[in-house]
Motif scaffolding. Structure first.
Motif, PDB file in Angstrom:
ATOM      1  N   LEU A  93      -6.513  -6.093   0.657  1.00 37.79           N
ATOM      2  CA  LEU A  93      -6.912  -5.646   1.991  1.00 37.79           C
ATOM      3  C   LEU A  93      -8.427  -5.640   2.149  1.00 37.79           C
ATOM      4  CD1 LEU A  93      -4.418  -2.690   2.623  1.00 37.79           C
ATOM      5  CD2 LEU A  93      -4.560  -4.818   3.922  1.00 37.79           C
ATOM      6  N   ILE A  94      -9.116  -5.251   1.080  1.00 37.37           N
ATOM      7  CA  ILE A  94     -10.589  -5.228   1.114  1.00 37.37           C
ATOM      8  C   ILE A  94     -11.125  -6.633   1.361  1.00 37.37           C
ATOM      9  CG2 ILE A  94     -12.674  -4.881  -0.278  1.00 37.37           C
ATOM     10  CD1 ILE A  94     -11.101  -2.570  -1.687  1.00 37.37           C
ATOM     11  N   HIS A  95     -10.622  -7.615   0.598  1.00 40.84           N
ATOM     12  CA  HIS A  95     -11.107  -8.988   0.751  1.00 40.84           C
ATOM     13  C   HIS A  95     -10.682  -9.581   2.095  1.00 40.84           C
ATOM     14  CE1 HIS A  95     -12.622  -8.926  -3.248  1.00 40.84           C
ATOM     15  NE2 HIS A  95     -11.440  -8.834  -3.818  1.00 40.84           N
ATOM     16  N   ALA A  96      -9.512  -9.139   2.609  1.00 39.59           N
ATOM     17  CA  ALA A  96      -9.012  -9.689   3.869  1.00 39.59           C
ATOM     18  C   ALA A  96      -9.730  -9.125   5.075  1.00 39.59           C
ATOM     19  CB  ALA A  96      -7.518  -9.408   3.994  1.00 39.59           C
ATOM     20  N   SER A  97     -10.364  -7.963   4.924  1.00 42.35           N
ATOM     21  CA  SER A  97     -10.925  -7.269   6.088  1.00 42.35           C
ATOM     22  C   SER A  97     -12.296  -7.772   6.512  1.00 42.35           C
ATOM     23  CB  SER A  97     -11.011  -5.769   5.801  1.00 42.35           C
ATOM     24  OG  SER A  97     -11.898  -5.549   4.721  1.00 42.35           O
ATOM     25  N   LYS A 131      -9.108   4.222 -10.531  1.00 42.35           N
ATOM     26  CA  LYS A 131      -9.242   2.794 -10.173  1.00 42.35           C
ATOM     27  C   LYS A 131      -8.753   2.549  -8.747  1.00 42.35           C
ATOM     28  CE  LYS A 131      -8.714   0.946 -14.865  1.00 42.35           C
ATOM     29  NZ  LYS A 131      -7.953   0.013 -15.715  1.00 42.35           N
ATOM     30  N   ILE A 132      -7.631   3.204  -8.398  1.00 39.80           N
ATOM     31  CA  ILE A 132      -7.078   3.022  -7.046  1.00 39.80           C
ATOM     32  C   ILE A 132      -7.906   3.792  -6.032  1.00 39.80           C
ATOM     33  CG2 ILE A 132      -5.042   3.410  -5.583  1.00 39.80           C
ATOM     34  CD1 ILE A 132      -3.351   3.164  -8.168  1.00 39.80           C
ATOM     35  N   LYS A 133      -8.305   4.989  -6.424  1.00 42.19           N
ATOM     36  CA  LYS A 133      -9.067   5.859  -5.509  1.00 42.19           C
ATOM     37  C   LYS A 133     -10.356   5.184  -5.042  1.00 42.19           C
ATOM     38  CE  LYS A 133     -10.101  10.805  -5.215  1.00 42.19           C
ATOM     39  NZ  LYS A 133      -8.862  11.225  -4.552  1.00 42.19           N
ATOM     40  N   ILE A 134     -11.067   4.617  -6.001  1.00 34.51           N
ATOM     41  CA  ILE A 134     -12.348   3.984  -5.664  1.00 34.51           C
ATOM     42  C   ILE A 134     -12.146   2.753  -4.781  1.00 34.51           C
ATOM     43  CG2 ILE A 134     -12.532   2.478  -7.704  1.00 34.51           C
ATOM     44  CD1 ILE A 134     -15.504   3.228  -7.796  1.00 34.51           C
ATOM     45  N   LEU A 149      -2.703   4.357   5.650  1.00 35.00           N
ATOM     46  CA  LEU A 149      -2.211   4.229   4.278  1.00 35.00           C
ATOM     47  C   LEU A 149      -3.349   4.372   3.266  1.00 35.00           C
ATOM     48  CD1 LEU A 149       0.297   1.268   4.695  1.00 35.00           C
ATOM     49  CD2 LEU A 149       0.890   3.579   3.946  1.00 35.00           C
ATOM     50  N   LEU A 150      -4.484   3.732   3.563  1.00 37.03           N
ATOM     51  CA  LEU A 150      -5.639   3.807   2.657  1.00 37.03           C
ATOM     52  C   LEU A 150      -6.118   5.251   2.516  1.00 37.03           C
ATOM     53  CD1 LEU A 150      -7.729   0.653   3.663  1.00 37.03           C
ATOM     54  CD2 LEU A 150      -6.573   1.033   1.495  1.00 37.03           C
ATOM     55  N   LYS A 151      -6.151   5.982   3.629  1.00 41.12           N
ATOM     56  CA  LYS A 151      -6.571   7.385   3.582  1.00 41.12           C
ATOM     57  C   LYS A 151      -5.608   8.212   2.735  1.00 41.12           C
ATOM     58  CE  LYS A 151      -9.013   7.631   8.008  1.00 41.12           C
ATOM     59  NZ  LYS A 151      -8.995   8.186   9.369  1.00 41.12           N
ATOM     60  N   GLU A 152      -4.328   7.953   2.922  1.00 41.92           N
ATOM     61  CA  GLU A 152      -3.315   8.672   2.155  1.00 41.92           C
ATOM     62  C   GLU A 152      -3.464   8.392   0.666  1.00 41.92           C
ATOM     63  OE1 GLU A 152      -0.817  10.922   3.012  1.00 41.92           O
ATOM     64  OE2 GLU A 152      -2.061  11.008   4.821  1.00 41.92           O
ATOM     65  N   CYS A 212       0.836  -1.208   0.000  1.00 46.47           N
ATOM     66  CA  CYS A 212       0.000   0.000   0.000  1.00 46.47           C
ATOM     67  C   CYS A 212       0.869   1.256   0.000  1.00 46.47           C
ATOM     68  CB  CYS A 212      -0.909   0.031   1.238  1.00 46.47           C
ATOM     69  SG  CYS A 212      -2.348  -1.026   1.085  1.00 46.47           S
ATOM     70  N   GLY A 213       2.025   1.153   0.632  1.00 41.57           N
ATOM     71  CA  GLY A 213       2.921   2.309   0.706  1.00 41.57           C
ATOM     72  C   GLY A 213       3.847   2.447  -0.478  1.00 41.57           C
ATOM     73  N   SER A 214       3.730   1.550  -1.443  1.00 42.34           N
ATOM     74  CA  SER A 214       4.585   1.601  -2.631  1.00 42.34           C
ATOM     75  C   SER A 214       4.226   2.794  -3.506  1.00 42.34           C
ATOM     76  CB  SER A 214       4.415   0.302  -3.426  1.00 42.34           C
ATOM     77  OG  SER A 214       5.037   0.409  -4.681  1.00 42.34           O
ATOM     78  N   GLU A 215       5.200   3.263  -4.249  1.00 44.09           N
ATOM     79  CA  GLU A 215       4.980   4.382  -5.169  1.00 44.09           C
ATOM     80  C   GLU A 215       4.297   3.910  -6.455  1.00 44.09           C
ATOM     81  OE1 GLU A 215       5.570   7.679  -4.645  1.00 44.09           O
ATOM     82  OE2 GLU A 215       6.009   7.068  -2.588  1.00 44.09           O
ATOM     83  N   ARG A 216       4.471   2.628  -6.774  1.00 45.53           N
ATOM     84  CA  ARG A 216       3.897   2.093  -8.020  1.00 45.53           C
ATOM     85  C   ARG A 216       2.376   1.945  -7.892  1.00 45.53           C
ATOM     86  NH1 ARG A 216       6.373  -2.975 -11.005  1.00 45.53           N
ATOM     87  NH2 ARG A 216       5.569  -4.030  -9.153  1.00 45.53           N
ATOM     88  N   GLU A 217       1.655   2.415  -8.886  1.00 48.85           N
ATOM     89  CA  GLU A 217       0.195   2.341  -8.852  1.00 48.85           C
ATOM     90  C   GLU A 217      -0.305   0.905  -8.876  1.00 48.85           C
ATOM     91  OE1 GLU A 217      -1.347   4.807 -11.985  1.00 48.85           O
ATOM     92  OE2 GLU A 217      -1.320   6.590 -10.699  1.00 48.85           O
ATOM     93  N   ILE A 218       0.375   0.056  -9.639  1.00 45.11           N
ATOM     94  CA  ILE A 218      -0.055  -1.341  -9.743  1.00 45.11           C
ATOM     95  C   ILE A 218       0.052  -2.041  -8.394  1.00 45.11           C
ATOM     96  CG2 ILE A 218       2.220  -2.181 -10.495  1.00 45.11           C
ATOM     97  CD1 ILE A 218      -1.196  -3.537 -11.606  1.00 45.11           C
ATOM     98  N   ASP A 219       1.105  -1.698  -7.617  1.00 47.70           N
ATOM     99  CA  ASP A 219       1.257  -2.274  -6.277  1.00 47.70           C
ATOM    100  C   ASP A 219       0.102  -1.847  -5.380  1.00 47.70           C
ATOM    101  OD1 ASP A 219       3.605  -3.265  -7.235  1.00 47.70           O
ATOM    102  OD2 ASP A 219       4.911  -1.878  -6.157  1.00 47.70           O
ATOM    103  N   GLN A 220      -0.220  -0.567  -5.443  1.00 53.40           N
ATOM    104  CA  GLN A 220      -1.322  -0.034  -4.615  1.00 53.40           C
ATOM    105  C   GLN A 220      -2.648  -0.698  -4.993  1.00 53.40           C
ATOM    106  OE1 GLN A 220      -1.404   4.215  -5.076  1.00 53.40           O
ATOM    107  NE2 GLN A 220       0.673   4.502  -4.276  1.00 53.40           N
ATOM    108  N   LEU A 221      -2.859  -0.829  -6.310  1.00 48.10           N
ATOM    109  CA  LEU A 221      -4.113  -1.405  -6.805  1.00 48.10           C
ATOM    110  C   LEU A 221      -4.325  -2.815  -6.266  1.00 48.10           C
ATOM    111  CD1 LEU A 221      -6.388  -0.611  -8.916  1.00 48.10           C
ATOM    112  CD2 LEU A 221      -5.159  -2.049 -10.523  1.00 48.10           C
ATOM    113  N   VAL A 222      -3.317  -3.668  -6.425  1.00 48.25           N
ATOM    114  CA  VAL A 222      -3.418  -5.064  -5.982  1.00 48.25           C
ATOM    115  C   VAL A 222      -3.540  -5.146  -4.468  1.00 48.25           C
ATOM    116  CG1 VAL A 222      -2.178  -7.270  -5.866  1.00 48.25           C
ATOM    117  CG2 VAL A 222      -2.206  -5.967  -7.998  1.00 48.25           C
TER     118      VAL A 222
END
Length: 929
Positions: free
Chosen positions: A443-447, A475-478, A463-466, A428-438
């Motif tokens: 995290l959504i499915h795990a929660s 795609k990531i925002k939603i 991290l999610l708020k950031e 989640c803290g990665s700079e890459r968008e693809i990392d954040q997306l996955v």
């Protein structure tokens, strides 16, 4: 009876009386006891005659053959076998038997006529076969001629498909080099011709194991899978249907009739089934396979591998797939569409793969089998985790995310693997968008599990708020927003959600609605907006704004038509929130005061969750077309429409049906039809809710309109299921109203209610202290007594049914009296035995009858007089008993009244009673001055 001759004579008598079943029994018993060969032949040919009459032609032919084996010149047996073979379509064999009969008795006109008819039929059959051969040949000539007119080719292709579906046509195509010619059509690479060829193959294979096996081997499974892999939806689907048809045949679901020596042919299909399974698993990981083709392979595995019935102990197909293909399925689940090396996928591919994982896991029978499944998953995920290769690690996280959408318990165990949760948070803290997306999706499915959500709340919420605030990628925002919503509702309270949304719930919901309506965003991303709303609509202000936003509602309904498990569940959840159809705990005032005293937080009902606001929201949803969307959702495949989703949809339907004025709209938009499967399958709560909604519709709607055709009979069982002491009074009452409405429509419906064993429950409610329940049950019984089977139950000895109805006629409740008197009037009119029985069930019968005949309510009075007339008509002695009572005075008083239009039906019945008594000469006519 032990004498075969006597049994034969008895069988002959039964046969002459047209009682073929008893004749059959007598002949069968005689065959078992007899040892005389000559008599045995007679018995077999006689039994063959019975089977002919019963239209069991195969058995008739078999018995006649046994008689002929004993006596080859038994002319009756020969003729009977000829008749049976003709009915079985074996005209050439029937002709031979008829020919022997005609040789033995040349002057018998019946035999000559049979020979002539059979000869003509054989000639016609040969002509049709010859004609079919020519037609098949002509069609192939047109199709394979490149210069043929387009319209001609289309017509020839359609004719070929139709022929392939007919047994005679399929056999002619198969015998006349048709398989090779169809293969030539496929090799033309013309989509229309390929479709025609594949659909013809499907018709030829349907219900015929031998032909299906031959076609499978001739075409080759590799070729079939290659055709299914093409990026053409129609062709891919047609080939998928062909492979399903072949699989059905190999699994023994064919309906072909065997002829002659073919009965001895046993095809070993296990090797072929395993070969098909292996090729389908290979398709999952092949880059040459289109997304459509991959979906077809997954669908075929979903449909054919796990057991359909868990009572069947053989789960070897699932074990085989787990051992040979689980890693291949996990590879599909772990694909990341945004990565350059991703396999071709559709929007549904990975979810379908998750469904397959779930089905395979559910099909396992014991812990060792589940442990093996888990170990394969763990080993595969470990092989993907590489701190030096982030792309590889991403696939590991994606696999865990996919498993969480399938066998959830297993997904939770995989989350417990060392470093998996930490890896998600780190990504989640990665700079890459693809990392954040996955990572966000994972995290959504795990929660979903609170224990996991606690870890994520501690480590991942910030991290999610950031991510939500900083990222410009929609795609990531939603997804980040949905993650926050899901975590916010993990405690199950609006309070918790508001905390995490930082007081901006309405703002976030507005953003979700904006994404939902933006058709330029891909459907996979828009579905996350629906999921976000499914959490945000826990807030009363949000749900009120949402139902006012018609474009957002319609966009959500359009998405609901997609075959996606997550979307269906999210849409259903949002609608449950909007209609307040979730279960709420009733707050005990004393406990509320105690909580306030101890300064604990007490959740209070939001003003917009009060009844008038809920009603307005329901009306808005109905206007926006919610029923059509729900009806479409119900039609989804069982792998997509889970039991939990069914329960949510049932809850929404029940809320929509609350106002009787809306029920016509619900029926018109297909709500009645959609509720039936929900009432039959799913969770216990869901079935009860759906049954209650059906009861509400059935109580006031015309059944012929609400549930047209045979569908109405499917509604009876759900209604009867509500006649249970465990259900609440409203459910009991509305179910009784629905059954009353149904029982007034037709005798077939009344019989269905009886067969569902509802009579005992209805009688129990006739004893109820609750006035409305007692009235509804009595009205239902009033309609049911028209049925003869119900009447016979009243006539039977050793029950108090009639007594109950008589006593209910004496109740103070007028509506109960009307129904009970109606039932008694019909019973005494239909069954004379009940007239005398009525006088024996209670000493109060006469007093009750007199009260009915003097009642102020004309409907009750009329029914009372009809009962009196039935009693007088039934028996002179009974009439005498009534004449000797005060009833004569009552009848005379009513009969002497002047004619009056409103009372004429009452006066007429009273006069009929007096006339009948005069006929018996129990009273004399009055002399007029």
């Amino acid at each position: 009876m032990e004498d075969p001759i006597q049994l034969k004579e008895e069988g002959n008598k039964y046969f002459q009386a047209s009682d073929y079943e008893k004749a059959l029994q007598s002949y069968t018993q005689a065959i078992k006891l007899n040892k005389d060969k000559a008599l045995q032949a007679v018995l077999y040919r006689n039994r063959a005659a019975c089977f002919l009459k019963k239209e069991e032609y195969a058995k008739a032919a078999s018995d006649a053959s046994r008689a002929i084996d004993i006596n080859a010149s038994d002319i009756k047996a020969l003729y009977r076998r000829s008749q049976a073979l003709e009915k079985l379509g074996k005209l050439d064999q029937a002709f031979k038997d008829a020919q022997k009969c005609a040789t033995l008795e040349p002057r018998n006109k019946n035999f000559q006529e049979t020979l002539r008819r059979l000869g003509a039929n054989i000639q016609e059959k040969l002509r049709i076969q010859f004609s079919t051969d020519l037609r098949v040949q002509k069609m192939f000539e047109i199709l394979l001629d490149e210069n043929s007119d387009k319209e001609k080719r289309e017509k020839a292709a359609n004719n070929l498909i139709v022929l392939g579906r007919e047994e005679a046509g399929a056999e002619r195509i198969f015998q006349n080099n048709g398989v090779n010619l169809l293969l030539q059509l496929i090799e033309t690479k013309n989509p229309e011709l390929i479709l025609a060829a594949v659909r013809t193959f499907s018709g030829m294979c349907t219900g015929h194991k031998a032909r299906a096996t031959a076609i499978l081997h001739y075409l080759g499974i590799d070729s079939i899978c290659m055709w299914m892999s093409v990026d053409n939806e129609e062709i891919s689907l047609a080939v998928c249907n062909l492979l399903q048809t072949i699989t059905d045949c190999l699994l023994g679901q064919g309906k072909e009739e065997h002829h002659g020596k073919e009965e001895a042919l046993v095809l070993d299909t296990k090797k072929d089934l395993r070969m098909i399974t292996m090729r389908l698993l290979d398709m999952l990981v092949s880059k040459k396979v289109s997304g459509q083709g991959r979906d077809r392979a997954l669908n075929l595995l979903n449909k054919n591998i796990p057991r359909k019935d868990l009572k069947d102990h053989d789960n070897s197909r699932s074990i085989f797939v787990i051992d040979n293909g689980l890693k291949k399925i996990l590879k599909v689940v772990g694909q990341i569409p945004e990565m350059p090396d991703c396999l071709p996928l559709t929007e549904n591919t990975q979810l379908t793969a998750s469904v397959l994982l779930n089905k395979l896991y559910d099909d396992l029978r014991c812990d060792p089998e589940r442990d093996n499944y888990r170990l394969i998953c763990e080993e595969y995920i470990k092989s993907k985790i590489d701190p030096q290769d982030m792309d590889k690690t991403l696939h590991a996280v994606q696999i865990v995310s996919g498993v969480l959408q399938g066998p959830f318990d297993l997904g939770n165990k995989l989350l417990g693997m060392k470093g998996v949760m930490e890896m998600m948070v780190a990504l989640c803290g990665s700079e890459r968008e693809i990392d954040q997306l996955v990572a966000v999706e994972a995290l959504i499915h795990a929660s979903t599990k609170l224990s996991r959500a606690t870890f994520i709340i501690t480590n991942g919420v910030t991290l999610l708020k950031e991510i939500y605030k900083k990222t410009k990628n929609e795609k990531i925002k939603i997804r980040a927003l949905v993650g926050l919503c899901k975590l916010g509702s993990a405690g199950g309270t609006d309070y918790g959600l508001r905390q995490f949304a930082e007081g901006s719930t309405e703002k976030l919901a507005k953003q979700c609605r904006k994404w939902l309506c933006n058709t330029s965003i891909d459907a996979r991303t828009r579905k996350w907006a629906v999921e976000g709303l499914s959490y945000l609509t826990l807030d009363a202000d949000v749900k009120d704004d949402f139902v006012e936003d018609e474009p957002a509602l319609k966009a959500m309904f359009d998405l609901a038509k997609a075959s996606d498990k997550t979307i269906l569940y999210s849409v259903a959840s949002a609608l449950v929130n909007c209609t307040n159809s979730y279960d709420t705990k009733e707050l005990v005032p004393e406990l509320v005061q105690l909580a306030k005293f101890s300064k604990q937080h007490v959740p209070e009902e939001h003003p917009k969750d009060k009844k008038d606001f809920v009603v307005k929201r329901v009306k808005r949803l109905l206007k926006a077309g919610v029923v059509s969307a729900l009806a479409c959702m119900v039609k989804a495949d069982s792998a997509i429409l889970t039991d939990q989703s069914k329960e949510l949809i049932a809850r929404v339907f029940l809320a929509l049906c609350e106002d009787p004025k809306d029920r016509g709209t619900i029926v018109a938009q297909g709500g009645g039809k959609a509720l039936i499967p929900l009432a039959v399958e799913g969770t216990d709560v869901g079935k009860i809710k759906a049954s209650h909604a059906l009861a509400k519709i059935a109580a006031i709607s015309n059944p012929d309109i609400a549930f047209p055709g045979e569908r109405v009979y499917e509604v009876v069982r759900p209604l009867v299921s509500l006649l249970n002491t465990e259900r609440d009074g409203l459910q009991n009452y509305e179910a009784l109203l629905g059954l009353t409405n149904f029982s007034g429509r037709s005798d077939k419906l009344r019989l269905k209610i009886v067969k569902e064993k509802a009579l005992a429950d209805i009688e129990n409610y006739m004893f109820e202290n609750h006035d409305q329940l007692r009235q509804a049950a009595t009205e239902c019984m009033c309609n049911l007594v028209v049925n003869k089977e119900v009447q016979e139950r009243f006539v039977a000895d050793g029950n108090d049914r009639l007594k109950l109805v008589v006593l209910l006629c004496g109740e103070d409740d007028e509506k109960v009296q009307v129904a009970a008197a109606g039932a008694l009037a019909m019973l005494t009119a239909a069954q004379k035995k009940l007239c005398s029985k009525m006088t024996q069930v209670t000493t109060q019968w006469l007093e009750i009858l007199q009260r009915l005949c003097l009642h102020d309510n004309m409907e009750v009075q009329h029914r009372g007089l009809v009962i009196a007339f039935n009693l007088i008509s039934a028996d002179k002695e009974l009439a005498k008993k009534l004449v000797e009572s005060e009833l004569l005075e009552i009848l005379t008083y009513i009969g002497k009244q002047e004619d009056h239009p409103k009372k004429q039906h009452i006066i007429g019945v009273a006069r009929d009673c007096l006339t009948k008594c005069m006929d018996y000469e129990l009273i004399k006519p009055l002399s007029r001055a």
